[in-house]
Write an enzyme that holds these catalytic residues in place. Structure first.
Site, PDB file in Angstrom:
ATOM      1  CD  GLU A 122      -3.081  -1.294   1.971  1.00 57.58           C
ATOM      2  OE1 GLU A 122      -3.033  -0.657   2.873  1.00 57.58           O
ATOM      3  OE2 GLU A 122      -3.975  -2.156   1.875  1.00 57.58           O
TER       4      GLU A 122
ATOM      5  CD  GLU B 256     -16.375  16.230  39.109  1.00 55.90           C
ATOM      6  OE1 GLU B 256     -17.384  15.803  38.608  1.00 55.90           O
ATOM      7  OE2 GLU B 256     -15.983  15.764  40.132  1.00 55.90           O
TER       8      GLU B 256
END
Lengths: 487, 102
Positions: free
Chosen positions: A68, A309
């Site tokens: 490829e 948080e």
């Protein structure tokens, strides 16, 4: 679960983190394994890393047969990961066989076959003395040559040659569907003995990668799908073997104190070094505070706070409000805060990033505040896998860990993450609101402390400007009122 | 004048290899006598050269010179395709000063 393993098929360790566990030792030695996956599933990097680890860990040369991408593009891509392929080529440890398509289609004037395929591969294998071979990818020839019979014949001869050469081969093949046929063009009939599938499944907008060994004839392997990550650094592919993780428990009997006498007393002197503790409770009960105590519990030990948080500034302000020395320890270089918003990355990427930060800083203790934020972004399964991988990594590294998690129900009751997480943690500290004589109070209990005796009483605690104060056990049987389950 | 430099890659001494060699020699002698150099490469003996020139199919005929490089694959039994693929005709035509006699 494993299949029977008759003698005869040896295994070759790939060196890809986690793969040996799921493959019971590695790839079948001297044989070819099909590595099938959809476009973008990580086949090429998996294949390349098989060669890279062979060179890096065992000085075993490898050959990369590319149908490829041209070698130049592969060199460039992997140079970005820090894999010096050109250098290895110069040292005779890596060779390409370049079968990438030409820009111009040649004119066809009569009969031909793919006669140079085997001589070129054999030559490359012999030239570098390769023990490993990657073919990427097997079906490509079908789209280049219209004569299917010729391609079939060539592929059949190719795989026969691979067996003859005695190399351990990884042969990639394209798939069109994640849960459809093994590979396009039925190429699996040429490599039928061992098949590994890579998948990428979208969960909401997050991608989850998994690897599954479909079969390994004549030898054993683990079953099922295992998550893996593809890192953008030299680490490359990393497989997360879930069931391997609960095996190792912290062997240490040393303690990592919170630095709060009453809390340490509840835990028989502190948390076991290298253990994992979950602090669970509803909003506002003081989970982050307990985390902050832990983070500053031993000024002589490097401590990392991972915040999902709140931002780092907010954490510093919180700590200052409790008189906990975040800023002082940061100035000394004994504390690091890593704030990250989980929405900005996939769970796998968070894992890779956290591991990198931990490897660079080498903390003795880590505080994660909080896991609840992470739960919002992944499916339950993805979240569990993330946690298992993180916990396994922290434990392997001998790091004492405290994680906080939110429970949405004020009176408690199990939420999914708690049940999931508790099986992976050594200690659980539960925080709850409770009503005592018409007043809301905070209660705390230490559950499930592996390897030690702990005080199982539910105690009242208060939050002061010096941090947490743990008081006496509540009078009477308050267990049901609190919603606690005694461990 | 510049000669064509041609390489023919074959795989061993198979009938197809021999056929390609015969077809090519006949064509060159008839159309391009004295104006070509031909090297025959057996990829079984010299796989490195096949690697360097990215030869996969055999037989493959490569025109190295004059540039650009051109390729034809097959046993070269189709003379028209060979001439077309190697762009040999154009030069031949130039030498013969015409395009309408073929």
């Amino acid at each position: 679960m494993t299949e029977g393993a008759p003698p005869g098929v040896g295994k070759l360790a790939t060196g890809i983190p986690g793969f040996e566990y799921i493959a019971d030792g590695g790839l079948p030695a001297g044989r070819a394994t099909l590595l099938a996956g959809s476009s973008g599933s990580g086949k090429s990097i998996f294949g390349a890393q098989f060669l890279v680890e062979g060179i890096r860990q065992w000085q075993q040369p490898g050959v990369f047969v590319t149908f490829e991408e041209p070698p130049g593009a592969i060199r460039d891509n992997f140079a970005a990961l820090g894999w010096p392929i050109a250098e290895w080529e110069a040292q005779g440890q890596w060779a390409f066989v370049d079968l990438s398509p030409d820009e111009e289609q040649p004119e066809i004037a009569g009969e031909f076959d793919l006669g140079a395929l085997l001589p070129r591969i054999e030559h490359a294998v012999q030239r570098v003395g390769a023990g490993r071979l990657v073919i990427d990818s097997l079906g490509t020839l079908y789209s280049q040559y219209s004569d299917r019979h010729m391609v079939r014949r060539a592929l059949g001869q190719l795989m026969a040659a691979v067996r003859r050469l005695g190399v351990t081969a990884l042969v990639t093949a394209e798939r069109l569907e994640e849960y459809g046929p093994v590979a396009r063009f039925d190429v699996e009939e040429f490599v039928a003995d061992a098949v590994v599938i890579l998948r990428q499944v979208l969960n909401g907008d997050k991608r989850r990668r998994t690897v599954e060994i479909l079969k390994m004839r004549g030898t054993s392997h683990q079953k099922g799908e295992y998550p893996f990550t593809v890192s953008t650094d030299a680490e490359g592919v990393s497989i997360i073997p879930l069931s391997a993780i609960e095996l190792n428990q912290p062997a240490s009997s040393e303690r990592a104190p919170f630095g709060v006498a009453e809390l340490d007393a509840l835990c028989a002197g502190g948390l076991l070094r290298g253990s994992v503790t979950l602090v669970a409770g509803p909003t506002g009960t003081g989970k982050s505070l307990i985390g902050a105590h832990f983070a500053t519990g031993d000024p002589g030990e490097r401590s990392m706070v991972i915040a999902f948080e709140e931002g780092a500034d907010q954490l510093r302000r919180n700590a200052a409000g409790w008189n906990l020395p975040f800023e002082g320890m940061e100035a000394d270089g004994t504390l690091q805060i890593h704030a990250a918003y989980p929405e900005t990355a996939a769970l796998e990427d968070h894992l890779v990033r956290l591991k990198k930060a931990i490897e660079a800083f080498r903390p003795g203790r880590v505080t994660i505040d909080s896991l609840s934020a992470l739960e919002r972004i992944g499916s339950d399964r993805g979240f569990r896998e993330f946690l298992i991988a993180l916990v396994a990594y922290l434990r392997e590294s001998g790091i004492t860990t405290v994680m906080t998690t939110n429970t949405s129900n004020l009176q408690g009751g199990g939420i999914a993450s708690e049940a999931q997480v508790s099986s992976m943690t050594d200690t659980i500290i539960l925080l709850r609101y409770t009503e005592q004589q018409a007043r809301i109070k905070r209660g705390l209990v230490v559950l499930k402390m592996r390897g030690s005796d702990q005080d199982k009483a539910v105690r009242e605690f208060t939050v002061t400007d010096r941090g947490i104060r743990v008081g006496e056990p509540f009078a009477g049987d308050s267990g049901s009122l609190l919603g606690f389950v005694r461990g | 004048m510049e000669k064509y430099r041609l390489k023919l890659y074959v795989t061993g001494r198979t009938p197809r290899s021999q056929q390609a060699i015969d077809n090519l020699r006949r064509l060159l002698e008839e159309e391009f006598a004295e104006r070509y150099e031909l090297e025959i490469v057996d990829v079984l003996e010299d796989p490195q050269q096949a690697e360097a020139h990215k030869v996969l199919a055999t037989p493959t005929l490569v025109r190295d010179l004059p540039p650009p490089v051109r390729r034809v694959i097959g046993d070269l039994s189709d003379r028209h395709q060979v001439l077309l693929g190697l762009d040999l005709q154009a030069l031949g035509e130039g030498d013969h000063g015409g395009t309408d006699h073929d």
